[in-house]
Design a protein around this motif. Structure first.
Motif, mmCIF file in Angstrom:
data_model
loop_
_atom_site.group_PDB
_atom_site.id
_atom_site.type_symbol
_atom_site.label_atom_id
_atom_site.label_comp_id
_atom_site.label_asym_id
_atom_site.label_seq_id
_atom_site.Cartn_x
_atom_site.Cartn_y
_atom_site.Cartn_z
ATOM 1 N N LEU A 30 -83.050 -44.853 65.644
ATOM 2 C CA LEU A 30 -81.906 -44.392 66.448
ATOM 3 C C LEU A 30 -80.800 -45.445 66.506
ATOM 4 C CD1 LEU A 30 -83.779 -42.648 69.392
ATOM 5 C CD2 LEU A 30 -82.508 -41.566 67.524
ATOM 6 N N HIS A 31 -81.177 -46.711 66.714
ATOM 7 C CA HIS A 31 -80.182 -47.791 66.758
ATOM 8 C C HIS A 31 -79.454 -47.925 65.420
ATOM 9 C CE1 HIS A 31 -81.167 -49.134 70.742
ATOM 10 N NE2 HIS A 31 -82.393 -49.516 70.424
ATOM 11 N N VAL A 32 -80.214 -47.901 64.340
ATOM 12 C CA VAL A 32 -79.610 -48.065 63.014
ATOM 13 C C VAL A 32 -78.679 -46.896 62.702
ATOM 14 C CG1 VAL A 32 -80.117 -48.134 60.540
ATOM 15 C CG2 VAL A 32 -81.431 -49.548 62.122
ATOM 16 N N ARG A 33 -79.078 -45.697 63.062
ATOM 17 C CA ARG A 33 -78.227 -44.530 62.816
ATOM 18 C C ARG A 33 -76.940 -44.596 63.632
ATOM 19 N NH1 ARG A 33 -82.454 -39.470 62.099
ATOM 20 N NH2 ARG A 33 -83.190 -40.138 60.053
ATOM 21 N N ARG A 34 -77.035 -45.078 64.869
ATOM 22 C CA ARG A 34 -75.821 -45.220 65.682
ATOM 23 C C ARG A 34 -74.885 -46.260 65.068
ATOM 24 N NH1 ARG A 34 -77.124 -46.883 71.329
ATOM 25 N NH2 ARG A 34 -74.857 -46.951 71.477
ATOM 26 N N PHE A 35 -75.468 -47.359 64.558
ATOM 27 C CA PHE A 35 -74.634 -48.388 63.924
ATOM 28 C C PHE A 35 -74.006 -47.849 62.645
ATOM 29 C CE2 PHE A 35 -73.719 -52.263 61.543
ATOM 30 C CZ PHE A 35 -73.054 -52.997 62.517
ATOM 31 N N ALA A 36 -74.763 -47.105 61.869
ATOM 32 C CA ALA A 36 -74.222 -46.515 60.636
ATOM 33 C C ALA A 36 -73.088 -45.547 60.955
ATOM 34 C CB ALA A 36 -75.336 -45.805 59.867
ATOM 35 N N ALA A 37 -73.226 -44.788 62.037
ATOM 36 C CA ALA A 37 -72.153 -43.869 62.430
ATOM 37 C C ALA A 37 -70.897 -44.642 62.818
ATOM 38 C CB ALA A 37 -72.611 -42.984 63.579
ATOM 39 N N MET A 38 -71.074 -45.798 63.462
ATOM 40 C CA MET A 38 -69.914 -46.640 63.794
ATOM 41 C C MET A 38 -69.232 -47.126 62.521
ATOM 42 S SD MET A 38 -70.668 -49.155 67.000
ATOM 43 C CE MET A 38 -72.187 -49.807 66.353
ATOM 44 N N MET A 39 -70.044 -47.531 61.544
ATOM 45 C CA MET A 39 -69.482 -48.064 60.306
ATOM 46 C C MET A 39 -68.743 -47.000 59.519
ATOM 47 S SD MET A 39 -72.498 -50.611 58.984
ATOM 48 C CE MET A 39 -71.889 -50.555 57.336
ATOM 49 N N THR A 40 -69.352 -45.854 59.356
ATOM 50 C CA THR A 40 -68.745 -44.831 58.503
ATOM 51 C C THR A 40 -67.632 -44.078 59.205
ATOM 52 O OG1 THR A 40 -70.452 -43.240 59.148
ATOM 53 C CG2 THR A 40 -70.834 -44.512 57.127
ATOM 54 N N GLY A 41 -67.666 -44.025 60.533
ATOM 55 C CA GLY A 41 -66.647 -43.273 61.266
ATOM 56 C C GLY A 41 -65.561 -44.136 61.870
ATOM 57 N N ARG A 42 -65.618 -45.433 61.602
ATOM 58 C CA ARG A 42 -64.662 -46.388 62.155
ATOM 59 C C ARG A 42 -64.573 -46.280 63.679
ATOM 60 N NH1 ARG A 42 -60.200 -45.325 57.814
ATOM 61 N NH2 ARG A 42 -61.065 -46.491 56.089
ATOM 62 N N HIS A 43 -65.726 -46.455 64.317
ATOM 63 C CA HIS A 43 -65.808 -46.367 65.768
ATOM 64 C C HIS A 43 -66.146 -47.738 66.362
ATOM 65 C CE1 HIS A 43 -65.516 -42.042 65.681
ATOM 66 N NE2 HIS A 43 -66.496 -41.990 64.803
ATOM 67 N N GLY A 44 -65.307 -48.725 66.087
ATOM 68 C CA GLY A 44 -65.527 -50.063 66.610
ATOM 69 C C GLY A 44 -65.504 -50.118 68.122
ATOM 70 N N ASP A 45 -64.892 -49.125 68.761
ATOM 71 C CA ASP A 45 -64.842 -49.084 70.220
ATOM 72 C C ASP A 45 -66.233 -48.892 70.837
ATOM 73 O OD1 ASP A 45 -64.534 -46.520 68.907
ATOM 74 O OD2 ASP A 45 -64.298 -45.644 70.901
ATOM 75 N N ARG A 46 -67.191 -48.449 70.060
ATOM 76 C CA ARG A 46 -68.556 -48.236 70.548
ATOM 77 C C ARG A 46 -69.445 -49.462 70.377
ATOM 78 N NH1 ARG A 46 -69.702 -42.489 67.487
ATOM 79 N NH2 ARG A 46 -67.915 -41.374 68.327
ATOM 80 N N LEU A 47 -68.928 -50.522 69.768
ATOM 81 C CA LEU A 47 -69.743 -51.692 69.430
ATOM 82 C C LEU A 47 -70.336 -52.371 70.663
ATOM 83 C CD1 LEU A 47 -70.820 -53.578 67.236
ATOM 84 C CD2 LEU A 47 -68.704 -54.897 67.453
ATOM 85 N N GLU A 48 -69.540 -52.574 71.698
ATOM 86 C CA GLU A 48 -70.026 -53.257 72.903
ATOM 87 C C GLU A 48 -71.219 -52.513 73.510
ATOM 88 O OE1 GLU A 48 -70.678 -55.972 75.613
ATOM 89 O OE2 GLU A 48 -69.012 -56.211 74.223
ATOM 90 N N ASP A 49 -71.127 -51.200 73.609
ATOM 91 C CA ASP A 49 -72.234 -50.405 74.158
ATOM 92 C C ASP A 49 -73.466 -50.484 73.267
ATOM 93 O OD1 ASP A 49 -70.656 -49.638 76.292
ATOM 94 O OD2 ASP A 49 -69.992 -47.786 75.304
ATOM 95 N N TRP A 50 -73.244 -50.461 71.945
ATOM 96 C CA TRP A 50 -74.368 -50.527 71.013
ATOM 97 C C TRP A 50 -75.098 -51.866 71.150
ATOM 98 C CZ3 TRP A 50 -75.885 -53.578 66.904
ATOM 99 C CH2 TRP A 50 -76.941 -53.081 66.137
ATOM 100 N N ILE A 51 -74.329 -52.947 71.211
ATOM 101 C CA ILE A 51 -74.940 -54.276 71.346
ATOM 102 C C ILE A 51 -75.721 -54.363 72.658
ATOM 103 C CG2 ILE A 51 -74.433 -56.727 71.695
ATOM 104 C CD1 ILE A 51 -72.151 -56.439 69.672
ATOM 105 N N ALA A 52 -75.137 -53.878 73.730
ATOM 106 C CA ALA A 52 -75.831 -53.922 75.033
ATOM 107 C C ALA A 52 -77.124 -53.120 74.985
ATOM 108 C CB ALA A 52 -74.906 -53.393 76.122
#
Length: 120
Positions: A30-52
């Motif tokens: 689940l974590h890896v898929r969320r990170f991949a979605a950030m990468m492919t969809g250019r959703h850097g705004d979600r990075l802080e929540d993902w890291i937390a």
């Protein structure tokens, strides 16, 4: 390492069974898929929540990766958000280093210069 929709049916089924048996693997997926979605969809705004989220989880290697992303957070967020890419430059640098390694100790600067200019 492929998008879940591109998996063959038998591979998707095998992954599903593995995830059912191993809760850590399920959370990791689940974590890896969320990170991949950030990468492919250019959703850097979600990075802080993902890291937390990753740091709260018990997956130590992934938490270590997340902590390292914090070191240069602005650059990582921009890399996940902006359309600019240094891929072409990095590719040329890699090609030049490969040529240099191949030529090391075999020829002088003149031959290396010709190979760099003629190699494509």
């Amino acid at each position: 390492m492929t998008h879940p929709e591109h998996l063959r049916d038998e591979d998707a089924d095998r992954l599903h069974r593995l995830r059912e048996r191993d809760p850590e693997l399920d959370r990791l997926t689940l974590h890896v898929r969320r990170f991949a979605a950030m990468m492919t969809g250019r959703h850097g705004d979600r990075l802080e929540d993902w890291i937390a989220d990753v740091e709260r989880d018990t997956l130590a290697p992934l938490a270590s990766f997340a902590r390292n992303l914090r070191r240069d957070f602005d650059a990582v967020r921009n890399g996940l958000s902006l359309p600019h890419s240094s891929g072409a430059v990095e590719g040329n640098i890699n090609r030049l280093k490969m040529l240099k390694r191949q030529m090391f100790g075999r020829a002088g600067l003149d031959l290396l210069h010709k190979r760099v200019l003629l190699a494509r």
